[in-house]
Design a protein around this motif. Structure first.
Motif, PDB file in Angstrom:
ATOM      1  N   LEU A 125       0.831  -1.212   0.000  1.00 53.81           N
ATOM      2  CA  LEU A 125       0.000   0.000   0.000  1.00 53.81           C
ATOM      3  C   LEU A 125       0.861   1.256   0.000  1.00 53.81           C
TER       4      LEU A 125
ATOM      5  N   ALA B 228       1.982   1.759  -3.497  1.00 55.51           N
ATOM      6  CA  ALA B 228       0.870   2.295  -4.299  1.00 55.51           C
ATOM      7  C   ALA B 228       0.679   3.783  -4.022  1.00 55.51           C
ATOM      8  N   ASP B 229       0.775   4.193  -2.758  1.00 54.52           N
ATOM      9  CA  ASP B 229       0.629   5.615  -2.420  1.00 54.52           C
ATOM     10  C   ASP B 229       1.740   6.439  -3.059  1.00 54.52           C
TER      11      ASP B 229
ATOM     12  N   PRO C 214      -5.242   7.923  -2.645  1.00 53.38           N
ATOM     13  CA  PRO C 214      -5.282   6.536  -2.147  1.00 53.38           C
ATOM     14  C   PRO C 214      -6.598   6.268  -1.440  1.00 53.38           C
TER      15      PRO C 214
ATOM     16  N   GLU D 105      -4.614  -2.316  -6.108  1.00 55.11           N
ATOM     17  CA  GLU D 105      -4.376  -0.881  -5.929  1.00 55.11           C
ATOM     18  C   GLU D 105      -3.011  -0.482  -6.471  1.00 55.11           C
TER      19      GLU D 105
ATOM     20  N   ALA E 175      -2.346   2.138  -9.513  1.00 54.04           N
ATOM     21  CA  ALA E 175      -1.457   3.286  -9.387  1.00 54.04           C
ATOM     22  C   ALA E 175      -0.437   3.315 -10.516  1.00 54.04           C
TER      23      ALA E 175
END
Length: 426
Positions: free
Chosen positions: A264, A267-268, A296, A333, A337
């Motif tokens: 995550l 992805a951010d 996000p 996710e 991205a």
């Protein structure tokens, strides 16, 4: 013509002796079988059991058959004893004795009280009486052997499965798998009730769990019906696998949570990079549709926090499905991205490709000594200004590059690639 009576020709002494010897052997064999039937473990179990259903009805009929069988045997033994006494009167039996013996040994000389269809008595010949006793013995033994086979096979197996069920229930409880909170807990509850009911049914009505063999006339031909037992054994195995999965979650939950946070986080960072790149594209590229970059999703962070809380509270049965779902969503996710970054930076990639193409043609022209040609210099400078200025109009810049390619191709005498010439014509 020999002497005859209603039973047929009168037997001579040798025939009588042979018949008596054969009947004596049959008497011993029948007596041995009846005593073995009397001592059969299955019969003793049936006598002391509280029976229901099919077994209760068949045992009542079998008990009556066994009682009748002993009555037949007593009548057979009495007839044989009478025949032996007549034969023992004289060393050389008279014709009257032989006629009487023929009637006893071959005629319908045995009368037995009671019988089928409510009759007061039945009359048999000794051979017919033996056939009738064999028939009753076979049907009685079949019922007893079938019940004993079920009792020998199923209750012990059910008890072993129940013990395994208890161990599984204890393990399930230790990881929070309980009825009403987890499907596996509900399954364990159902399996427990089913096995308890199955054992009670098998003990009181074993013949309900007996499958006779097709085409077999041998007593006890068939097998116990283990359909319900096998189904519950498979269900328990499925629950064990589910609990093993929960135990695995307990063992590697921290490592999986760390990996989730890392995915995550990547992805951010990728989305942040896409947002920065979008600002750069809007500043450097003109007349271009640039997709909006979303932030996000907060729901994944909330679910990640919930997963961490489940781990802290040791609620492994809830953590297991949540982790599986989060791992898939986190990968999705990260992929989203990356796709967003690719879509946002596509105009910059196009500009870089045009720049590279322009420089490649300049190098090609220089190798042929045409770098100082006024037309080429003019068109190169025009294309370069468009590609290195901000904001850059990609459509106009591409046309400028194509015009430079066209001029270079003409000067090189058509040495450029076919696709370049096609672009020049446009």
């Amino acid at each position: 013509m020999g002497v005859t009576d209603p039973a047929g020709p009168v037997m001579d002494r040798d025939e009588v002796d042979r018949a008596l010897a054969r009947l004596g052997q049959e008497h011993e064999a029948i007596e041995t079988s009846l005593l073995a039937l009397q001592d059969h473990a299955g019969r003793r179990l049936l006598e002391g059991a509280e029976l229901t259903g099919v077994t209760e009805a068949r045992w009542q009929a079998t008990e009556a058959q066994i009682t009748l069988l002993w009555g037949y045997f007593d009548a057979y033994a009495a007839a044989l004893r009478s025949a032996r006494e007549i034969r023992a009167r004289r060393r050389w039996s008279s014709r009257e004795d032989l006629a009487e013996l023929t009637g006893l040994l071959r005629g319908e000389s045995v009368t037995v009280p009671g019988g089928a269809n409510g009759r007061l008595s039945e009359t048999f010949s000794l051979s017919a009486l033996v056939d009738r006793m064999n028939e009753l013995y076979a049907t009685s033994l079949d019922m007893i052997v079938a019940a004993d086979a079920v009792w020998s096979a199923l209750p012990a197996r059910i008890d072993l499965l129940a013990a395994e069920l208890q161990r599984t229930r204890g393990l399930a409880h230790s990881v929070g798998v309980r009825p009403g909170e987890h499907p596996a807990g509900d399954d364990l509850e159902r399996i427990t009730h089913t096995l308890t009911r199955l054992r009670a049914d098998v003990v009181t009505d074993p013949l309900a769990f007996w499958v006779p063999a097709e085409g077999s006339s041998a007593p006890g031909g068939g097998r116990p019906d283990t359909t319900v037992y096998d189904r519950e054994a498979r269900a328990l195995e499925d629950v064990r696998r589910e609990i093993d999965a929960v135990l695995t979650v307990r063992q590697d939950a921290e490592a999986r949570l760390i990996r989730l946070r890392d995915v995550l986080s990547r992805a951010d960072r990728t989305l942040a990079e896409a947002r920065t790149a979008r600002g750069e594209v809007l500043a450097k590229i003109a007349a271009t549709e640039v997709p909006v970059v979303s932030g996000p999703p907060t729901v994944l962070q909330e679910q990640l926090a919930t997963a961490a809380e489940y781990r802290r509270q040791a609620r492994w049965h809830r953590l297991s499905p949540l982790l599986e779902s989060l791992e898939q969503k986190a990968e999705d996710e990260l992929l989203r991205a990356r796709e967003s970054l690719t879509a946002v930076t596509a105009p910059l990639a196009v500009r870089a490709e045009l720049r590279g193409r322009l420089d490649a043609y300049k190098a090609k022209v220089a190798r042929h000594g045409l770098a100082e040609d006024p037309l080429l210099v003019e068109r190169y400078d025009a294309a370069r200004r468009m590609l290195w200025s901000a904001p850059c109009d990609l459509r106009v810049a591409e046309q400028a590059v194509l015009r430079y390619q066209q001029a270079a191709a003409e000067l090189l005498g058509g040495a450029s690639a076919p696709e370049d010439r096609k672009g020049d014509q446009s």
